[in-house]
Write a protein that holds these residues in place. Structure first.
Motif, PDB file in Angstrom:
ATOM      1  N   LEU A  18       0.822  -1.224   0.000  1.00 54.19           N
ATOM      2  CA  LEU A  18       0.000   0.000   0.000  1.00 54.19           C
ATOM      3  C   LEU A  18       0.857   1.276   0.000  1.00 54.19           C
ATOM      4  O   LEU A  18       0.575   2.233  -0.727  1.00 54.19           O
ATOM      5  N   SER A  19       1.917   1.255   0.781  1.00 50.45           N
ATOM      6  CA  SER A  19       2.727   2.486   0.888  1.00 50.45           C
ATOM      7  C   SER A  19       3.668   2.676  -0.307  1.00 50.45           C
ATOM      8  O   SER A  19       4.281   3.730  -0.456  1.00 50.45           O
ATOM      9  N   SER A  20       3.749   1.663  -1.174  1.00 49.61           N
ATOM     10  CA  SER A  20       4.684   1.787  -2.304  1.00 49.61           C
ATOM     11  C   SER A  20       4.070   2.529  -3.496  1.00 49.61           C
ATOM     12  O   SER A  20       4.773   2.914  -4.429  1.00 49.61           O
ATOM     13  N   LYS A  77       2.908   5.061  -6.113  1.00 50.76           N
ATOM     14  CA  LYS A  77       3.513   6.366  -6.427  1.00 50.76           C
ATOM     15  C   LYS A  77       2.469   7.458  -6.711  1.00 50.76           C
ATOM     16  O   LYS A  77       2.782   8.639  -6.697  1.00 50.76           O
ATOM     17  N   CYS A 105      -3.421   8.375  -3.002  1.00 50.94           N
ATOM     18  CA  CYS A 105      -4.259   7.344  -2.396  1.00 50.94           C
ATOM     19  C   CYS A 105      -5.070   7.982  -1.259  1.00 50.94           C
ATOM     20  O   CYS A 105      -4.502   8.678  -0.417  1.00 50.94           O
TER      21      CYS A 105
END
Ligand code: NAP
Length: 561
Positions: A165-167, A169, A172
């Motif tokens: 999820l945090s990757s 770019k 979100c």
């Protein structure tokens, strides 16, 4: 200003406040008004947001509007307010409801007693002083006789535990933490995760603006048209003239609406007769199909199948592509056992060329979020924006997050590891002078929320007034009354189809959350629940234990039946 025991505030009182309220949404605002202006208590409210409104402050996603008819989705305690406020539509948008709540904050002069931008991080009971200490993330530490979390049932976002999820770019956003200045979807490739009530409102709106929208569906939903629009001024006039009647009817009703089940089993009707009834409810829009259907709908799978079949036929008649229609058709749970989403052009949206559906069971589940998009069923979907519409850690999440420690250092988050335990959804054994508004095991989310909020606020206010009259210091649910209430909540729901469904009502949307039915589906609805709470009070707060004059004072026990 007097304290809760009716003594002057200055007469040796140790508390900074008689009551601390947590949250300034519908419930916290009315609680403040009620304790401060009816009982003359010294009250402060801590609110994490920078404004009032709670749910309506945070949930600003496109299409956000209420699903209850506006004439009853409001405070009813003030006759003048009912007459002076005019709603623009049957289901007003988020910004209009927020304007209403801001108007109420001004009208009742609430803001001076609300501390904005302060999130409560710890709530600890001191056995010696019998006071609560409430701490915030801004360094406040205040002591109060009463604590009332008014934190809402759907306020702790469920961030899905999806790998990567945090990757991502691109941008979100979780729908309940939406940017205040909006999101521009123009020329963007957008993905949305979830197809609950929130996504059902957001999808048609986003699809109008985005270059392309991919909907990631885990479970399809039964949707019914909202049929939003302007309300006929004559209807509004008649309702305003009869607000006393309206108020009484919603208070006595099953779900807090002017809706009642058809007092007949669907299985006893002819196909023609029930088709006519279904058409009427479908045309009326709103919750009629869900909450004013045949009375055996929630109890008999066979009856439920007959009703669900009507909705399945509607999906197939609207969605052009038969494969997409099948994917959008619920097959794994009975109708009505998940919250009914109300839609405006939801199924129609899947006929648009710029909208695609990725269904977990047929196309494959989401595997990960990559820097460029979402990978599901072995295929990567490139995206610029991801909208996370995965809902909430409902009902227990907001309370467990407050860091509540009760008598003898017990921690609520630990004690509720196997599910919530409350008495009437209003109080918890071991947590004196702490009241929950629309808490777990009360009708709450299974009702028109303002109706249940007003009932709880008024019950709590009267309870504190009773304590004041009788010079009582603490009130606490007895463990026995709490156990009996928990057993009753489970027994009632076990006679329905609700427990078999993976819904957030059952805690099934959160990995590792115990499977417990979270609200209370009383046999006589909110009307019966209201009568039960009133009866408890009339019997001298049956099932509660009082103390007076602090530690070592007289203990008054009122046992449960
Ligand atoms: P929700 O009903 O819990 O829906 C969440 C959606 O996300 C579901 O489709 C769920 O699938 C999916 N999901 C959850 N975790 C996932 C994961 N890890 N991977 C893929 N999909 C996942 O949440 P919501 O739509 O925000 O609505 C919550 C409640 O808020 C409503 O039921 C309603 O009470 C309230 N609400 C009220 C209004 C209103 O009155 N105006 C509007 C919107 C919402 P599953 O179904 O498989 O779990």
């Amino acid at each position: 200003m007097t304290n809760v025991q009716g003594q002057p505030q200055t007469a040796g009182a140790k508390a900074d406040f008689d009551a601390v309220i947590i949250g300034a949404g519908f419930s916290g605002m009315y609680m403040l008004h009620s304790l401060r202006d009816k009982l003359d208590l010294n009250v402060t409210v801590f609110e994490a947001g920078d404004g009032v409104g709670g749910t309506w402050y945070w949930n600003r996603y496109p299409g956000a509007r209420c699903d209850s008819d506006s004439y009853i989705y409001c405070y009813t305690f003030d006759k003048n307010l009912l007459q002076e406020w005019n709603w623009s539509e049957r289901y007003p948008e988020q910004d209009e409801i927020l304007r209403y709540l801001e108007h109420c904050a001004e009208r009742f002069d609430l803001k001076p007693d609300i501390q904005f931008g302060k999130r409560v991080v710890e709530v600890v009971f001191d056995d010696d002083t019998e006071l609560w200490t409430v701490r915030t993330d801004k360094g406040d530490a205040v002591r109060a006789r009463f604590v009332i979390p008014a934190v809402g049932a759907l306020s702790t976002a469920n961030m899905p535990p999806i790998k990567g999820l945090s990757s991502f770019k691109g941008k979100c956003y979780h729908t309940s933490q939406w940017p205040h200045d909006g999101v521009d979807f123009t020329a963007k490739r957008v993905g949305i995760i979830g197809t609950g009530a929130t996504a059902v409102q957001a999808i048609p709106e986003i699809a109008q603006q985005a270059k392309h929208l991919t909907v990631f569906q885990r479970t399809p939903n039964f949707c019914v048209p909202a049929r939003n629009g302007r309300v006929d001024p004559e209807v509004t006039k008649a309702r305003k003239a009869d607000y006393d009647g309206v108020r009484q009817r919603i208070k006595d009703s099953f779900f807090g609406f002017e809706l009642n089940f058809i007092p007949k089993a669907v299985l006893e009707t002819t196909p023609e007769e029930r088709e006519q009834e279904f058409d009427k409810m479908w045309d009326a829009g709103g919750f009629a199909f869900w909450l004013a259907n045949y009375q055996d709908m929630f109890f008999s799978k066979e009856a439920n199948d007959v009703i669900a079949d009507y909705l399945k036929r509607k999906i197939r008649s609207v969605v052009n592509d038969p494969v997409t229609a099948e994917k959008l058709t619920p097959k794994t749970y009975p109708y009505g056992t998940k919250r009914q989403p109300l839609d405006t052009n939801y199924f129609e949206t899947f006929n648009k060329k710029n909208v695609a559906l990725v269904d977990a069971s047929t196309d494959g589940p989401i595997e990960e979020i990559t820097p460029n998009g979402i990978r599901a069923g072995g295929k990567e979907y490139p995206l610029d924006i991801i909208v996370i519409a995965t809902g909430f850690d409902a009902m227990t999440g907001p309370l467990k997050n407050l860091g509540i420690n009760g008598r003898d250092g017990r921690a609520l988050a630990q004690e509720w590891e196997d599910g919530p335990q409350t008495y009437l959804g209003l109080a918890i054994a071991g947590y004196p002078n702490l009241f929950t508004i629309t808490g777990p095991q009360s009708p709450s989310v299974l009702s028109n929320m303002p109706v249940s909020i007003e009932q709880h606020v008024e019950w709590i206010t009267e309870c504190i007034a009773h304590m004041r009259r009788n010079k009582l210091t603490t009130i606490e649910a007895s463990p026995q009354a709490q156990d009996e209430w928990g057993a009753h909540v489970a027994e009632v729901v076990n006679s329905t189809l609700m427990p078999g469904t993976n819904s957030w009502y059952m805690g099934a949307n959160i990995e590792g959350k115990p499977r417990r039915f979270l609200p209370y589906l009383g046999p006589e609805g909110v009307g019966g629940y209201r009568r039960k709470c009133a009866e408890v009070a009339e019997k001298g707060y049956e099932g509660f234990v009082f103390t007076s004059q602090g530690q070592g004072g007289t203990v008054h026990t009122i046992a449960a039946e």
